[in-house]
Write an enzyme that holds these catalytic residues in place. Structure first.
Site, PDB file in Angstrom:
ATOM      1  N   LYS A 135       0.852  -1.194   0.000  1.00  0.00           N
ATOM      2  CA  LYS A 135       0.000   0.000   0.000  1.00  0.00           C
ATOM      3  C   LYS A 135       0.886   1.242   0.000  1.00  0.00           C
ATOM      4  CE  LYS A 135      -4.265   0.907   2.543  1.00  0.00           C
ATOM      5  NZ  LYS A 135      -4.804   0.839   3.901  1.00  0.00           N
TER       6      LYS A 135
HETATM    7  C1  E4P Z   1      -8.071   1.136   4.612  1.00  0.00           C
HETATM    8  O1  E4P Z   1      -7.456   0.748   3.673  1.00  0.00           O
HETATM    9  C2  E4P Z   1      -8.030   2.515   5.121  1.00  0.00           C
HETATM   10  O2  E4P Z   1      -6.768   2.816   5.619  1.00  0.00           O
HETATM   11  C3  E4P Z   1      -9.100   2.650   6.181  1.00  0.00           C
HETATM   12  O3  E4P Z   1     -10.326   2.171   5.640  1.00  0.00           O
HETATM   13  C4  E4P Z   1      -9.255   4.054   6.718  1.00  0.00           C
HETATM   14  O4  E4P Z   1     -10.364   4.093   7.583  1.00  0.00           O
HETATM   15  P1  E4P Z   1     -10.632   5.286   8.611  1.00  0.00           P
HETATM   16  O5  E4P Z   1     -10.914   6.525   7.832  1.00  0.00           O
HETATM   17  O6  E4P Z   1     -11.817   4.833   9.408  1.00  0.00           O
HETATM   18  O7  E4P Z   1      -9.382   5.431   9.444  1.00  0.00           O
END
Ligand code: E4P
Length: 220
Positions: free
Chosen positions: A83
């Protein structure tokens, strides 16, 4: 639609994977910090539990270090998706890793323009954050709709729309109506999707009536 679980909690992932409904996992540095555990160890354990893509996020912001981190993370298991953040260095890293056959999830996407850049960089997944847009009184689902529309215009864009920052079952339903490829769902929201008061009440009534028959399907 595929379901990824948005957590670094290995026990939660094990429980959810047992339902047979989990197609992958996403983590981020905040989720790793919340787990209180060693990053590499956690990713290894998750990759053993789930066959589908497991997103592991780089921590650097410059291309060279991101690339080194990405290559290290990709070696943990075949199903690691590296990522990277949606920055110029992140997309440069995405292109290099994708050209070498590594799946890349481009994260922190908040506009259709950013999503176009990620697709051109060969991202396997683009992660638009719906909840964080809703939090600032913007329309997170409108972004999903726009990205899906744009991507559908180009057959050479193979990037999957991975709806992130999901806060409720309604987000999942709306994303499914639009036709998004994947929702990454916090464990609590995934469990909430099972629930309906009429299911509980209906089951209770069926069980009570069944008991009155005195029968057993498997025999005594
Ligand atoms: C996943 O890949 C993201 O990092 C995550 O869904 C972010 O979620 P949040 O906005 O609740 O922290």
């Amino acid at each position: 639609m595929q379901f990824f679980v948005d957590t670094a909690d290995v026990d939660e992932i094990r429980n959810l994977a047992a339902t047979g409904l989990v197609d992958g996992v996403t983590t981020n540095p905040s989720l790793i910090a919340k787990s209180g555990r060693d990053f590499i160890e956690v990713i290894k354990e998750i990759c053993d539990l789930v066959d589908g893509p497991v997103s592991a996020e780089v921590a650097a912001t410059d291309h060279d270090t991101m690339l080194a981190e990405g290559r290290k993370l990709a070696k943990i298991a075949d199903n690691v998706a590296v990522k990277v953040p949606l920055t110029p260095d992140g997309l440069k890293t995405c292109k290099t890793l994708a050209d070498a056959g590594t799946k890349v999830n481009v994260t922190l996407c908040f506009s259709p323009g950013q999503a176009i850049l990620a697709a051109k960089a060969g991202a396997a997944f683009i992660s638009p954050f719906v909840g964080r847009l809703d939090d600032i009184s913007s329309d997170g689902m409108a972004l999903i709709d726009e990205i899906c529309t744009v991507y559908s215009n180009y057959t050479d864009f193979e990037t999957k729309v991975l709806v992130a920052s999901i806060r409720s079952p309604q987000h999942v339903i709306e994303a499914a109506k639009i036709g998004a490829d994947v929702c990454t769902v916090p464990p609590g929201v995934l469990w909430q999707l099972f629930k309906h008061p009429l299911t509980d009440a209906g089951l209770k009534a069926f069980l009570a009536d069944w008991a009155e028959t005195g029968q057993s399907i498997l025999g005594n």
